[in-house]
Design a protein around this motif. Structure first.
Motif, PDB file in Angstrom:
ATOM      1  N   THR A   1       0.650  -0.954   0.155  1.00 32.67           N
ATOM      2  CA  THR A   1       0.155  -0.426   0.122  1.00 32.67           C
ATOM      3  C   THR A   1       0.625   1.211   0.188  1.00 32.67           C
ATOM      4  O   THR A   1       0.074   2.054   0.301  1.00 32.67           O
ATOM      5  CB  THR A   1      -0.627  -0.033   1.298  1.00 32.67           C
ATOM      6  N   ASP A   2       2.236   1.261  -0.445  1.00 33.96           N
ATOM      7  CA  ASP A   2       2.673   2.492  -0.237  1.00 33.96           C
ATOM      8  C   ASP A   2       2.514   3.332  -1.482  1.00 33.96           C
ATOM      9  O   ASP A   2       2.374   2.871  -2.933  1.00 33.96           O
ATOM     10  CB  ASP A   2       4.293   2.347  -0.793  1.00 33.96           C
ATOM     11  N   GLN A   3       2.815   4.723  -0.717  1.00 36.65           N
ATOM     12  CA  GLN A   3       2.321   5.476  -2.382  1.00 36.65           C
ATOM     13  C   GLN A   3       2.824   6.225  -2.945  1.00 36.65           C
ATOM     14  O   GLN A   3       2.814   6.491  -4.184  1.00 36.65           O
ATOM     15  CB  GLN A   3       1.369   6.367  -1.469  1.00 36.65           C
ATOM     16  N   GLY A   4       3.801   5.474  -3.160  1.00 40.43           N
ATOM     17  CA  GLY A   4       5.350   5.651  -4.035  1.00 40.43           C
ATOM     18  C   GLY A   4       5.757   6.533  -3.502  1.00 40.43           C
ATOM     19  O   GLY A   4       6.857   7.318  -4.987  1.00 40.43           O
ATOM     20  N   SER A   5       5.919   7.927  -2.894  1.00 35.69           N
ATOM     21  CA  SER A   5       6.426   9.271  -2.552  1.00 35.69           C
ATOM     22  C   SER A   5       7.929   9.267  -1.619  1.00 35.69           C
ATOM     23  O   SER A   5       7.939   8.042  -1.043  1.00 35.69           O
ATOM     24  CB  SER A   5       5.638   9.894  -1.379  1.00 35.69           C
ATOM     25  N   ARG A   6       9.406   9.850  -1.901  1.00 38.83           N
ATOM     26  CA  ARG A   6      10.012   9.478  -1.168  1.00 38.83           C
ATOM     27  C   ARG A   6      10.744  10.448  -0.675  1.00 38.83           C
ATOM     28  O   ARG A   6      10.791  11.856  -0.901  1.00 38.83           O
ATOM     29  CB  ARG A   6      11.231   8.481  -2.774  1.00 38.83           C
ATOM     30  N   PHE A   7      12.039   9.882   0.009  1.00 39.51           N
ATOM     31  CA  PHE A   7      12.692  11.436  -0.061  1.00 39.51           C
ATOM     32  C   PHE A   7      13.109  12.578  -0.034  1.00 39.51           C
ATOM     33  O   PHE A   7      13.307  12.214  -1.012  1.00 39.51           O
ATOM     34  CB  PHE A   7      13.747  10.511   0.763  1.00 39.51           C
ATOM     35  N   TRP A   8      12.049  13.581   0.492  1.00 37.43           N
ATOM     36  CA  TRP A   8      12.641  14.340  -0.049  1.00 37.43           C
ATOM     37  C   TRP A   8      12.304  15.001  -1.364  1.00 37.43           C
ATOM     38  O   TRP A   8      12.545  15.683  -1.690  1.00 37.43           O
ATOM     39  CB  TRP A   8      14.402  15.505   0.252  1.00 37.43           C
ATOM     40  N   LYS A   9      11.547  14.416  -2.216  1.00 37.38           N
ATOM     41  CA  LYS A   9      10.897  14.799  -3.421  1.00 37.38           C
ATOM     42  C   LYS A   9       9.580  15.171  -3.402  1.00 37.38           C
ATOM     43  O   LYS A   9       9.015  14.091  -2.239  1.00 37.38           O
ATOM     44  CB  LYS A   9      10.563  13.318  -4.349  1.00 37.38           C
ATOM     45  N   ARG A  10       9.162  16.181  -4.521  1.00 39.24           N
ATOM     46  CA  ARG A  10       7.365  16.689  -4.157  1.00 39.24           C
ATOM     47  C   ARG A  10       7.008  15.496  -4.566  1.00 39.24           C
ATOM     48  O   ARG A  10       7.103  14.364  -5.379  1.00 39.24           O
ATOM     49  CB  ARG A  10       7.480  17.466  -5.179  1.00 39.24           C
ATOM     50  N   SER A  11       5.268  15.310  -3.753  1.00 37.08           N
ATOM     51  CA  SER A  11       4.565  13.706  -3.575  1.00 37.08           C
ATOM     52  C   SER A  11       3.353  14.796  -3.234  1.00 37.08           C
ATOM     53  O   SER A  11       3.256  15.376  -2.615  1.00 37.08           O
ATOM     54  CB  SER A  11       5.022  13.009  -3.022  1.00 37.08           C
ATOM     55  N   ASN A  12       2.718  14.294  -4.076  1.00 38.68           N
ATOM     56  CA  ASN A  12       0.875  14.497  -3.464  1.00 38.68           C
ATOM     57  C   ASN A  12       0.384  13.562  -2.246  1.00 38.68           C
ATOM     58  O   ASN A  12      -0.966  13.909  -1.934  1.00 38.68           O
ATOM     59  CB  ASN A  12      -0.250  14.710  -4.467  1.00 38.68           C
ATOM     60  N   ALA A  13       1.417  12.546  -1.799  1.00 41.29           N
ATOM     61  CA  ALA A  13       1.570  11.972  -1.105  1.00 41.29           C
ATOM     62  C   ALA A  13       1.254  12.282  -0.020  1.00 41.29           C
ATOM     63  O   ALA A  13       1.955  13.270   1.168  1.00 41.29           O
ATOM     64  CB  ALA A  13       2.509  11.225  -1.123  1.00 41.29           C
ATOM     65  N   GLN A  14       0.000  12.280   1.591  1.00 36.72           N
ATOM     66  CA  GLN A  14      -0.229  13.332   2.218  1.00 36.72           C
ATOM     67  C   GLN A  14       0.058  11.999   3.766  1.00 36.72           C
ATOM     68  O   GLN A  14      -0.977  11.450   3.862  1.00 36.72           O
ATOM     69  CB  GLN A  14      -1.185  14.137   2.017  1.00 36.72           C
ATOM     70  N   LEU A  15       0.608  11.362   4.232  1.00 37.58           N
ATOM     71  CA  LEU A  15       0.610  10.451   5.056  1.00 37.58           C
ATOM     72  C   LEU A  15      -0.063  10.978   6.131  1.00 37.58           C
ATOM     73  O   LEU A  15       0.736  12.448   6.847  1.00 37.58           O
ATOM     74  CB  LEU A  15       1.993  10.149   5.358  1.00 37.58           C
ATOM     75  N   SER A  16      -0.430  10.116   7.039  1.00 37.50           N
ATOM     76  CA  SER A  16      -1.034   9.838   8.084  1.00 37.50           C
ATOM     77  C   SER A  16      -0.695  10.021   9.105  1.00 37.50           C
ATOM     78  O   SER A  16       0.876   9.178   9.926  1.00 37.50           O
ATOM     79  CB  SER A  16      -2.616   9.057   8.813  1.00 37.50           C
ATOM     80  N   SER A  17      -0.569  10.551  10.962  1.00 36.98           N
ATOM     81  CA  SER A  17       0.283  10.219  11.569  1.00 36.98           C
ATOM     82  C   SER A  17      -0.059   8.581  11.355  1.00 36.98           C
ATOM     83  O   SER A  17       1.442   8.018  12.443  1.00 36.98           O
ATOM     84  CB  SER A  17       0.219  10.896  12.840  1.00 36.98           C
ATOM     85  N   LEU A  18      -0.936   7.751  11.660  1.00 37.10           N
ATOM     86  CA  LEU A  18      -1.182   6.555  11.682  1.00 37.10           C
ATOM     87  C   LEU A  18      -0.099   5.680  11.027  1.00 37.10           C
ATOM     88  O   LEU A  18       0.476   4.557  11.356  1.00 37.10           O
ATOM     89  CB  LEU A  18      -2.290   5.945  11.397  1.00 37.10           C
ATOM     90  N   ARG A  19       0.121   5.834   9.767  1.00 38.81           N
ATOM     91  CA  ARG A  19       0.931   5.312   8.235  1.00 38.81           C
ATOM     92  C   ARG A  19       2.425   5.980   8.922  1.00 38.81           C
ATOM     93  O   ARG A  19       3.114   4.892   9.290  1.00 38.81           O
ATOM     94  CB  ARG A  19       0.353   6.003   7.232  1.00 38.81           C
ATOM     95  N   ILE A  20       2.845   6.719   9.384  1.00 39.46           N
ATOM     96  CA  ILE A  20       3.630   7.082   9.936  1.00 39.46           C
ATOM     97  C   ILE A  20       4.305   6.087  11.388  1.00 39.46           C
ATOM     98  O   ILE A  20       5.495   5.074  11.101  1.00 39.46           O
ATOM     99  CB  ILE A  20       3.972   8.636  10.202  1.00 39.46           C
ATOM    100  N   SER A  21       3.636   5.571  12.605  1.00 46.40           N
ATOM    101  CA  SER A  21       3.764   5.062  13.389  1.00 46.40           C
ATOM    102  C   SER A  21       3.720   3.835  13.065  1.00 46.40           C
ATOM    103  O   SER A  21       4.680   3.191  13.427  1.00 46.40           O
ATOM    104  CB  SER A  21       2.524   5.417  14.301  1.00 46.40           C
ATOM    105  N   GLN A  22       2.778   3.680  12.020  1.00 45.31           N
ATOM    106  CA  GLN A  22       2.585   2.113  11.990  1.00 45.31           C
ATOM    107  C   GLN A  22       4.779   2.009  11.153  1.00 45.31           C
ATOM    108  O   GLN A  22       5.175   0.770  11.457  1.00 45.31           O
ATOM    109  CB  GLN A  22       1.925   1.523  10.180  1.00 45.31           C
ATOM    110  N   SER A  23       4.566   2.639  10.018  1.00 47.55           N
ATOM    111  CA  SER A  23       5.361   2.275   9.465  1.00 47.55           C
ATOM    112  C   SER A  23       7.202   2.130   9.981  1.00 47.55           C
ATOM    113  O   SER A  23       8.124   1.462  10.368  1.00 47.55           O
ATOM    114  CB  SER A  23       6.003   3.434   8.651  1.00 47.55           C
ATOM    115  N   ILE A  24       6.972   2.896  11.764  1.00 47.29           N
ATOM    116  CA  ILE A  24       7.882   3.057  12.030  1.00 47.29           C
ATOM    117  C   ILE A  24       7.964   1.701  12.979  1.00 47.29           C
ATOM    118  O   ILE A  24       8.881   0.708  13.944  1.00 47.29           O
ATOM    119  CB  ILE A  24       8.283   4.348  13.267  1.00 47.29           C
TER     120      ILE A  24
END
Length: 449
Positions: free
Chosen positions: A149-172
């Motif tokens: 379910t990765d939205q494909g956005s990457r480090f320091w690159k512009r993207s329309n992907a808006q990660l929720s706090s939940l998704r960030i927490s799940q990733s970590i």
């Protein structure tokens, strides 16, 4: 009142008390010294409207309740809620639509995380080898769905992907468990290792701005960037095993080492990103403190914990990829800084939470060639286990004590004078010998979280 009615009333009361214990009073607040990014309290507990997530949380909390109130009806209700959460997880896994439905995917990952955490704290029920630990299988299931379910956005690159706090927490939380299992796990066989696939693994950690990447998160106690680098170190070691003459790995390793040496991490609860980036390292600051200095603020605990992890990553790179012996001056210097972090940390009280750097303390004790380094690790463990509480600390400390019985005989402590003259691919891969010895001697995969 009939027995069935009484059972229903008890179940309702237990469920309420279990969620209250977890969400408000005890378990979730005690997971992190960082309140704003305490993922258990801010993200997972907020999913209580999901029957599966709520059942998982209540069964996890119930384990601790049962320790204090070992009644048969409590045990029964804990098992019932666990079965309900497990059933919902199985249903989500079996439904092909889960991958394409963000809400369902989030529910699946969260349930998998909570049930995996149960296997971590239920140390008496962990599977012995050759079985794969349930906690690791659960987190790897979470990894698969994060990747799918990765939205494909990457480090320091512009993207329309808006990660929720939940998704960030799940990733970590998922990344932490899977990545931190790797240091004490054998590298994949050269014939099965897929460099291209492995290089992109854990890419879902690389979202956000520069400051986002270096912000300390309560789910692991350090930054997403550092967590990803830990995975890259293991990747480099595996690639070197597959191709000892590879010319890219040494260059990549030096890049990672430079990144780690220069790395500054920050939290809005301790300092801002601009100040952290411009200031000295926490290790430099600690060297100027009195010998008996002790941390007494959450801000300092946050910074020193993250620094302990940074130093741990450096040591891991030095030993597993550069293959420097644990008695090498550079390794010992980094171990000294790590010991300095550990010695100033409280082992009880408000600042001591589940965010405590368990793997760094274990690593310090395992690799120590100086008595003062081993003593720093031993003192931390002794003080933590002196207060009985359900956690992953006691079994890991027991494993460390067994390692101390043989490591100095099996893993040389002397520094070969020619080690740095050899290309890293030709140096003795002693870390792999260490991992093999631990695997042969221990009954289960070490849980380092």
């Amino acid at each position: 009142m009939s027995s069935s009615t009484a059972a229903v009333i008890f179940a309702q009361e237990f469920d309420y008390q279990a969620f209250d214990f977890s969400d408000i009073k005890n378990w979730c607040p005690g997971r992190s010294v960082l309140q704003e990014t305490n993922l258990w309290l801010k993200d997972f507990a907020q999913m209580h409207k999901s029957d599966g997530v709520r059942a998982a949380i209540q069964s996890l909390a119930g384990i601790y309740i049962y320790d204090y109130l070992p009644k048969d009806d409590v045990r029964k209700r804990v098992n019932e809620r666990f079965s309900e959460a497990e059933s919902r997880l199985s249903s989500l896994l079996a439904d092909p639509a889960t991958t394409n439905n963000e809400s369902r995917a989030n529910e699946l990952i969260t349930i998998a995380v909570i049930l995996s955490m149960q296997d971590i704290v239920l140390t008496e029920r962990r599977l012995s080898k050759p079985e794969t630990p349930r906690w690791l299988s659960g987190f790897k299931q979470g990894e698969l769905f994060l990747q799918a379910t990765d939205q494909g956005s990457r480090f320091w690159k512009r993207s329309n992907a808006q990660l929720s706090s939940l998704r960030i927490s799940q990733s970590i939380i998922v990344g932490r468990a899977v990545i931190l299992a790797q240091p004490m796990t054998a590298l994949p066989a050269p014939e099965t290792f897929d460099p291209e696939a492995e290089a992109s693994r854990f890419g879902w950690l690389l979202y956000g701005s520069e400051s986002d990447m270096y912000e300390i998160h309560g789910g692991c106690g350090f930054s997403k960037k550092l967590l990803h680098i830990m995975s890259q170190i293991t990747y480099c070691a595996a690639r070197l095993k597959q191709d000892p003459e590879n010319i890219v790995v040494p260059m990549t390793t030096q890049y990672l080492l430079k990144e780690l040496v220069q790395m500054r991490q920050w939290s809005s609860e301790s300092k801002d990103w601009k100040s952290a980036k411009a200031g000295p390292s926490v290790a430099d600051w600690l060297r100027g403190m009195p010998e008996d200095y002790q941390i007494d603020t959450s801000a300092e605990m946050t910074d020193v914990t993250a620094e302990a992890w940074r130093l741990t990553a450096i040591i891991y790179l030095q030993c597993r990829v550069l293959r420097l012996p644990r008695s090498h001056p550079e390794v010992m210097s980094t171990l000294s800084d790590l010991a300095g972090c550990i010695k100033v940390m409280p082992t009880s009280g408000f600042q001591f939470t589940a965010q405590a750097p368990l793997f760094p303390v274990f690593l310090l004790g395992m690799l120590a060639t100086k008595s003062s380094h081993r003593a720093a690790s031993k003192t931390w463990f002794d003080e933590v286990v002196s207060t009985p509480v359900r956690s992953s600390v006691p079994p890991l400390y027991e494993a460390l004590q067994r390692i101390w019985q043989w490591i100095d005989d099996m893993i040389a402590v002397t520094t070969p004078t020619s080690v740095e003259a050899e290309p890293i691919g030709r140096r003795f891969a002693w870390w792999e010998q260490l991992v093999e010895e631990v695997a042969n001697r221990e009954n289960e995969v070490l849980c380092l979280t």
